[in-house]
Enzyme design. Structure first.
Site, PDB file in Angstrom:
ATOM      1  N   CYS A  32       0.834  -1.210   0.000  1.00  0.00           N
ATOM      2  CA  CYS A  32       0.000   0.000   0.000  1.00  0.00           C
ATOM      3  C   CYS A  32       0.870   1.261   0.000  1.00  0.00           C
ATOM      4  O   CYS A  32       1.342   1.699   1.059  1.00  0.00           O
ATOM      5  CB  CYS A  32      -0.917  -0.010   1.226  1.00  0.00           C
ATOM      6  N   CYS A  54      -0.501   4.143   2.111  1.00  0.00           N
ATOM      7  CA  CYS A  54      -0.359   3.998   3.573  1.00  0.00           C
ATOM      8  C   CYS A  54       1.095   4.223   3.993  1.00  0.00           C
ATOM      9  O   CYS A  54       1.360   4.866   5.005  1.00  0.00           O
ATOM     10  CB  CYS A  54      -0.752   2.599   4.054  1.00  0.00           C
ATOM     11  N   ASP A  55       2.026   3.654   3.246  1.00  0.00           N
ATOM     12  CA  ASP A  55       3.413   3.587   3.728  1.00  0.00           C
ATOM     13  C   ASP A  55       4.407   4.428   2.929  1.00  0.00           C
ATOM     14  O   ASP A  55       5.577   4.519   3.310  1.00  0.00           O
ATOM     15  CB  ASP A  55       3.880   2.117   3.694  1.00  0.00           C
TER      16      ASP A  55
END
Ligand code: FAD
Length: 305
Positions: free
Chosen positions: A134, A137-138
């Site tokens: 992701c 997200c990261d």
């Protein structure tokens, strides 16, 4: 226990669209979701191909879809469905959370997919730390650092473009050539901090305490190379989230739900919609379309029982 006209499992674009169509068909609807409403688009930086919307952040589109269901008073609950059984014309839906059992005349399965893993050396060891699925997200952890993106399809290319806006360098490694849409491929190739390795296999990940690099091998020359990096993002395909439905006998060999053009499975009153069904194109627009059809056909079905 309340008997719903339809219980929809999964609140991604397919499930939320099914909920909107079902509510507008005057059905009593329960939308069940194990995580947050929105599905995969929550973790997508930009959606650029959903008709009439132009470019939109995935989480924003997810929020608009959920808001739409709530304007129509769709009942929403959290629950991870683990089993569906039939008792006559009634479906009994059981969640992992013990107290949650629901009854419905029809069920729409819209549980989507989860990312596939490579299954190579040290993947499990660094998964969730320096190997991610992701970028949204990261990605921020890798500002001004070096990352490797694995995959050559639409998700890999789009997320690599996003990562290139943050990271110092992005190396894209793909087993074949890039298969994403040509506009996105051209955009990626034009970025100064992106290098593309086509026709390379992933042999494994290196590092002791911390990920150090990715070992890749050319499928054409057999040459082995180690790409040093701080983080890896894998986009190598999808696996359907259908373990809970195996006993219904509605899955194909890959685990996708077999449906006809009316989104009907082989079990009367149970429908599939979105990425989880056998289909050609897994996108937001096709997921929404499936959800609309499934709800419409379900509403016709309940009039016959
Ligand atoms: C990185 C990436 C980028 C993408 N970019 C684009 C793009 O630019 N344009 C585009 O059109 N599409 C894009 N897609 C594809 C798009 O996200 C999917 O086609 C779409 O989300 C499918 O919707 P869905 O509702 O079928 O499934 P999902 O979005 O996967 O939603 C399924 C939902 O079901 C829930 N669920 C699963 N199992 C259970 C259970 N047992 N019980 C309860 N709930 C459950 C999940 O938590 C999830 O919320 C992208 C996908 C990825 C991964």
């Amino acid at each position: 226990m309340a008997l719903y006209d339809v219980v929809i499992i999964g609140a991604g674009p397919a499930g939320m669209t099914a909920a909107i169509y079902a509510a507008r068909a005057n059905m009593s609807v329960l939308l069940l979701e194990k995580l947050a409403p929105g599905g995969q688009i929550i973790n997508t930086h930009e959606i650029q191909n959903y008709t009439g919307v132009g470019t939109i952040n995935g989480a924003e589109l997810a929020y608009k879809m959920f808001e739409h269901t709530q304007e129509l008073q769709v009942a929403f609950d959290y629950g991870t469905v683990k089993d569906i059984k039939e008792e006559g014309n009634i479906k009994i839906i059981t969640c992992e959370e013990e107290e949650k059992i629901f009854e419905a005349k029809t069920v729409i399965l819209a549980t989507g997919t989860i990312p596939r893993r490579l299954g190579v050396e040290n993947e499990d060891r660094f998964a969730g730390e320096n190997i991610s699925w992701c970028a949204i997200c990261d990605g921020a952890y890798y500002r001004d650092k070096d990352v490797v993106v694995i995959g050559g399809g639409n998700s890999a290319v789009e997320e690599a473009i996003y990562l290139a806006s943050l990271a110092n360098s992005v190396k894209v490694v793909t087993l074949f050539d890039l298969t994403a849409d040509p506009v996105s491929c051209d955009e990626l190739r034009a970025l100064p901090n992106v290098t593309i390795y086509e026709f390379y296999n992933i042999e494994g990940f290196t590092g002791v305490e911390k990920l150090q690099g990715v070992r890749i091998k050319s499928t054409q020359t057999q040459e082995e190379v180690e790409l040093t990096c701080d983080g890896v993002f894998e986009y190598i395909g999808l696996k359907p989230s259908t373990e809970a439905f195996a006993a219904l006998g509605i899955l194909d060999e890959q685990g996708y739900i077999k449906v006809n053009s009316r989104m009907e499975t082989s079990v009367a009153g149970i429908y599939g919609a979105g990425d989880v069904v056998t289909k050609e194109l897994r996108q937001v627009v096709t997921a929404c379309s499936d959800g609309a059809v499934a709800a419409q056909v379900a509403s016709k079905y309940i009039k016959t029982i």
